[in-house]
Design a protein around this motif. Structure first.
Motif, PDB file in Angstrom:
ATOM      1  N   SER A   1     -10.958   9.245 -16.220  1.00 18.66           N
ATOM      2  CA  SER A   1     -10.932   8.005 -16.882  1.00 18.66           C
ATOM      3  C   SER A   1     -10.841   6.935 -16.894  1.00 18.66           C
ATOM      4  O   SER A   1     -11.655   6.288 -16.814  1.00 18.66           O
ATOM      5  CB  SER A   1     -10.323   8.720 -18.503  1.00 18.66           C
ATOM      6  N   SER A   2      -9.689   6.903 -15.529  1.00 16.47           N
ATOM      7  CA  SER A   2     -10.026   5.721 -15.140  1.00 16.47           C
ATOM      8  C   SER A   2     -11.026   4.847 -14.226  1.00 16.47           C
ATOM      9  O   SER A   2     -11.543   3.917 -14.239  1.00 16.47           O
ATOM     10  CB  SER A   2      -8.627   5.636 -14.180  1.00 16.47           C
ATOM     11  N   VAL A   3     -11.935   6.019 -13.410  1.00 18.69           N
ATOM     12  CA  VAL A   3     -13.291   6.223 -12.397  1.00 18.69           C
ATOM     13  C   VAL A   3     -14.033   5.117 -13.734  1.00 18.69           C
ATOM     14  O   VAL A   3     -14.757   4.427 -13.006  1.00 18.69           O
ATOM     15  CB  VAL A   3     -13.025   7.092 -11.671  1.00 18.69           C
ATOM     16  N   LEU A   4     -14.300   5.705 -15.112  1.00 14.37           N
ATOM     17  CA  LEU A   4     -14.959   5.642 -16.129  1.00 14.37           C
ATOM     18  C   LEU A   4     -15.088   4.034 -16.726  1.00 14.37           C
ATOM     19  O   LEU A   4     -15.689   3.388 -16.559  1.00 14.37           O
ATOM     20  CB  LEU A   4     -14.942   6.265 -17.329  1.00 14.37           C
TER      21      LEU A   4
ATOM     22  N   PHE B   1      -6.462  25.018   0.938  1.00 15.22           N
ATOM     23  CA  PHE B   1      -4.703  24.340   0.288  1.00 15.22           C
ATOM     24  C   PHE B   1      -4.292  26.093   0.298  1.00 15.22           C
ATOM     25  O   PHE B   1      -4.824  26.603   0.028  1.00 15.22           O
ATOM     26  CB  PHE B   1      -5.002  23.450  -1.118  1.00 15.22           C
ATOM     27  N   LYS B   2      -2.905  25.345   0.002  1.00 12.76           N
ATOM     28  CA  LYS B   2      -1.496  26.076  -0.289  1.00 12.76           C
ATOM     29  C   LYS B   2      -1.672  26.413  -1.812  1.00 12.76           C
ATOM     30  O   LYS B   2      -2.090  27.918  -2.110  1.00 12.76           O
ATOM     31  CB  LYS B   2      -0.170  25.409   0.322  1.00 12.76           C
ATOM     32  N   SER B   3      -2.400  25.585  -2.504  1.00 14.66           N
ATOM     33  CA  SER B   3      -2.676  25.906  -4.269  1.00 14.66           C
ATOM     34  C   SER B   3      -3.463  25.792  -4.040  1.00 14.66           C
ATOM     35  O   SER B   3      -4.541  25.283  -3.616  1.00 14.66           O
ATOM     36  CB  SER B   3      -1.543  24.722  -4.292  1.00 14.66           C
ATOM     37  N   ARG B   4      -4.165  26.690  -4.841  1.00 13.73           N
ATOM     38  CA  ARG B   4      -5.672  27.058  -5.820  1.00 13.73           C
ATOM     39  C   ARG B   4      -6.183  26.282  -6.544  1.00 13.73           C
ATOM     40  O   ARG B   4      -7.006  26.214  -6.284  1.00 13.73           O
ATOM     41  CB  ARG B   4      -6.208  28.490  -6.289  1.00 13.73           C
ATOM     42  N   THR B   5      -5.122  25.824  -7.611  1.00 10.81           N
ATOM     43  CA  THR B   5      -4.566  25.288  -8.541  1.00 10.81           C
ATOM     44  C   THR B   5      -5.990  23.249  -7.865  1.00 10.81           C
ATOM     45  O   THR B   5      -5.838  23.166  -8.567  1.00 10.81           O
ATOM     46  CB  THR B   5      -3.303  24.573  -9.414  1.00 10.81           C
ATOM     47  N   ILE B   6      -5.628  23.495  -6.670  1.00 14.58           N
ATOM     48  CA  ILE B   6      -5.294  21.859  -5.972  1.00 14.58           C
ATOM     49  C   ILE B   6      -7.355  22.113  -6.018  1.00 14.58           C
ATOM     50  O   ILE B   6      -7.706  21.466  -6.374  1.00 14.58           O
ATOM     51  CB  ILE B   6      -4.868  21.869  -4.805  1.00 14.58           C
ATOM     52  N   ASN B   7      -7.647  23.225  -5.244  1.00 11.08           N
ATOM     53  CA  ASN B   7      -9.558  23.506  -5.106  1.00 11.08           C
ATOM     54  C   ASN B   7      -9.894  23.234  -6.308  1.00 11.08           C
ATOM     55  O   ASN B   7     -10.682  22.914  -6.152  1.00 11.08           O
ATOM     56  CB  ASN B   7      -9.691  24.461  -4.581  1.00 11.08           C
ATOM     57  N   GLU B   8      -9.406  24.132  -7.483  1.00  9.71           N
ATOM     58  CA  GLU B   8      -9.826  24.298  -8.872  1.00  9.71           C
ATOM     59  C   GLU B   8     -10.105  23.262  -9.663  1.00  9.71           C
ATOM     60  O   GLU B   8     -11.124  22.052  -9.969  1.00  9.71           O
ATOM     61  CB  GLU B   8      -9.066  25.465  -9.808  1.00  9.71           C
ATOM     62  N   THR B   9      -8.805  21.977  -9.125  1.00  8.91           N
ATOM     63  CA  THR B   9      -8.952  20.442 -10.380  1.00  8.91           C
ATOM     64  C   THR B   9      -9.862  19.529  -9.262  1.00  8.91           C
ATOM     65  O   THR B   9     -10.784  19.009  -9.761  1.00  8.91           O
ATOM     66  CB  THR B   9      -7.312  20.258  -9.812  1.00  8.91           C
ATOM     67  N   LEU B  10      -9.999  19.937  -8.363  1.00 10.66           N
ATOM     68  CA  LEU B  10     -10.772  18.969  -7.231  1.00 10.66           C
ATOM     69  C   LEU B  10     -12.351  19.248  -7.622  1.00 10.66           C
ATOM     70  O   LEU B  10     -13.032  18.340  -8.003  1.00 10.66           O
ATOM     71  CB  LEU B  10     -10.719  19.001  -6.196  1.00 10.66           C
ATOM     72  N   ILE B  11     -12.774  20.744  -7.975  1.00  8.27           N
ATOM     73  CA  ILE B  11     -14.722  21.121  -8.479  1.00  8.27           C
ATOM     74  C   ILE B  11     -13.817  20.321 -10.027  1.00  8.27           C
ATOM     75  O   ILE B  11     -15.581  20.096 -10.509  1.00  8.27           O
ATOM     76  CB  ILE B  11     -14.377  22.619  -8.324  1.00  8.27           C
TER      77      ILE B  11
ATOM     78  N   ALA C   1      -9.293  27.943 -16.317  1.00 14.32           N
ATOM     79  CA  ALA C   1      -9.419  27.420 -17.666  1.00 14.32           C
ATOM     80  C   ALA C   1     -10.001  25.726 -18.331  1.00 14.32           C
ATOM     81  O   ALA C   1     -11.291  25.316 -18.968  1.00 14.32           O
ATOM     82  CB  ALA C   1      -8.670  27.431 -18.103  1.00 14.32           C
ATOM     83  N   PRO C   2      -9.422  24.612 -17.689  1.00 16.59           N
ATOM     84  CA  PRO C   2     -10.053  23.467 -17.981  1.00 16.59           C
ATOM     85  C   PRO C   2     -11.324  23.386 -18.066  1.00 16.59           C
ATOM     86  O   PRO C   2     -11.886  22.214 -18.625  1.00 16.59           O
ATOM     87  CB  PRO C   2      -9.007  22.435 -17.244  1.00 16.59           C
TER      88      PRO C   2
ATOM     89  N   LEU D   1      -0.782  18.857 -13.701  1.00 19.40           N
ATOM     90  CA  LEU D   1      -1.956  18.642 -12.639  1.00 19.40           C
ATOM     91  C   LEU D   1      -3.756  18.335 -13.677  1.00 19.40           C
ATOM     92  O   LEU D   1      -4.102  17.435 -12.877  1.00 19.40           O
ATOM     93  CB  LEU D   1      -2.471  19.868 -11.468  1.00 19.40           C
ATOM     94  N   THR D   2      -4.130  19.188 -14.191  1.00 21.20           N
ATOM     95  CA  THR D   2      -5.244  18.902 -14.854  1.00 21.20           C
ATOM     96  C   THR D   2      -4.928  17.494 -15.658  1.00 21.20           C
ATOM     97  O   THR D   2      -6.140  16.974 -15.889  1.00 21.20           O
ATOM     98  CB  THR D   2      -5.147  19.753 -15.616  1.00 21.20           C
ATOM     99  N   LEU D   3      -3.720  17.203 -16.596  1.00 22.70           N
ATOM    100  CA  LEU D   3      -3.370  15.724 -17.053  1.00 22.70           C
ATOM    101  C   LEU D   3      -3.997  14.805 -15.963  1.00 22.70           C
ATOM    102  O   LEU D   3      -4.033  13.582 -16.547  1.00 22.70           O
ATOM    103  CB  LEU D   3      -2.476  16.115 -17.634  1.00 22.70           C
ATOM    104  N   GLY D   4      -3.038  15.169 -15.027  1.00 22.09           N
ATOM    105  CA  GLY D   4      -3.571  13.661 -14.155  1.00 22.09           C
ATOM    106  C   GLY D   4      -4.829  13.690 -13.312  1.00 22.09           C
ATOM    107  O   GLY D   4      -4.497  12.717 -13.643  1.00 22.09           O
ATOM    108  N   THR D   5      -5.778  14.465 -13.027  1.00 21.41           N
ATOM    109  CA  THR D   5      -6.613  14.123 -12.954  1.00 21.41           C
ATOM    110  C   THR D   5      -7.311  13.884 -13.841  1.00 21.41           C
ATOM    111  O   THR D   5      -8.409  13.197 -13.676  1.00 21.41           O
ATOM    112  CB  THR D   5      -7.438  15.506 -12.431  1.00 21.41           C
ATOM    113  N   SER D   6      -7.631  14.188 -14.725  1.00 16.54           N
ATOM    114  CA  SER D   6      -8.068  13.255 -15.765  1.00 16.54           C
ATOM    115  C   SER D   6      -8.281  11.829 -16.799  1.00 16.54           C
ATOM    116  O   SER D   6      -9.182  11.981 -16.741  1.00 16.54           O
ATOM    117  CB  SER D   6      -7.971  14.470 -17.162  1.00 16.54           C
ATOM    118  N   LEU D   7      -6.729  12.052 -16.650  1.00 15.25           N
ATOM    119  CA  LEU D   7      -6.208  11.128 -16.358  1.00 15.25           C
ATOM    120  C   LEU D   7      -7.168   9.255 -15.448  1.00 15.25           C
ATOM    121  O   LEU D   7      -7.432   8.847 -15.682  1.00 15.25           O
ATOM    122  CB  LEU D   7      -5.120   9.992 -16.588  1.00 15.25           C
ATOM    123  N   ILE D   8      -6.701  10.020 -13.836  1.00 17.87           N
ATOM    124  CA  ILE D   8      -6.987   9.031 -12.935  1.00 17.87           C
ATOM    125  C   ILE D   8      -9.169   9.402 -12.813  1.00 17.87           C
ATOM    126  O   ILE D   8     -10.043   7.817 -13.239  1.00 17.87           O
ATOM    127  CB  ILE D   8      -7.139  10.225 -12.128  1.00 17.87           C
TER     128      ILE D   8
END
Length: 179
Positions: free
Chosen positions: A54-57, A91-101, A146-147, A45-52
């Motif tokens: 970076s595509s915005v950049l 969300f059901k997953s805290r990871t999604i919230n963390e990734t959005l922040i 952590a990321p 999830l973190t790698l996918g978010t980072s790639l998306i």
């Protein structure tokens, strides 16, 4: 036939059907794949978010000349707001919230770079990174991701190294090689 899970193993131990050593071995066996699965999910999830992101950049870099400055601001600010609204949603997953922040923090850095390029503020480069680190500090502390902490440390380290290079007049790597 019931599925074996950690709760069933604890129940069997409490009833005296298995020993403590068997219980520990069973818990290790049952929890091992779950821990790896959780770790892998977060990593992907973190790698996918980072790639998306970076595509915005790269989207901004490629289309810089053809986009109106107001469109650039609206697009970035809208992305930050949508990420923060999404992070507030339960969300059901805290990871999604963390990734959005985390995403909002990266987009904020792109927005600060856009402001610096558009208005030519005359600020030193280290000030951009220091401001970015300062502005995302509350989000980093709240997310406990952590990321996100890694991003904050990299931005802060970059700000400090640029400040030291400018203020302390340290020799560059090339100059150090010549001495």
């Amino acid at each position: 036939m019931s599925k074996i899970n950690p709760a069933l193993v604890d129940e069997l131990f409490q009833q005296g059907h298995i020993t403590e050593q068997t219980r520990r071995a069973s818990q290790t066996y049952l929890n091992g794949p779950l821990a790896w699965r959780k770790w892998t999910d977060r990593l992907l999830l973190t790698l996918g978010t980072s790639l998306i992101l970076s595509s915005v950049l790269f989207f901004f870099a490629y289309n810089w000349e053809s986009m109106d400055k107001w469109f650039k601001f609206v697009l970035l600010e809208g992305g930050i707001i949508l990420c923060l609204i999404g992070a507030l949603y339960n969300f059901k997953s805290r990871t999604i919230n963390e990734t959005l922040i985390f995403s909002a923090s990266l987009l904020l850095g792109v927005l600060l770079a856009l402001i610096g390029q558009t208005y030519q503020t005359g600020a030193d480069p280290w000030q951009l990174f220091a401001l970015w680190a300062l502005l995302i500090t509350p989000w980093v502390c709240l997310s406990k991701f952590a990321p996100h902490w890694l991003l904050w440390l990299v931005v802060l380290n970059f700000a400090l190294s640029l400040w030291m290079e400018q203020t302390l007049a340290l020799p560059s790597k090339n100059e150090a090689m010549l001495i």
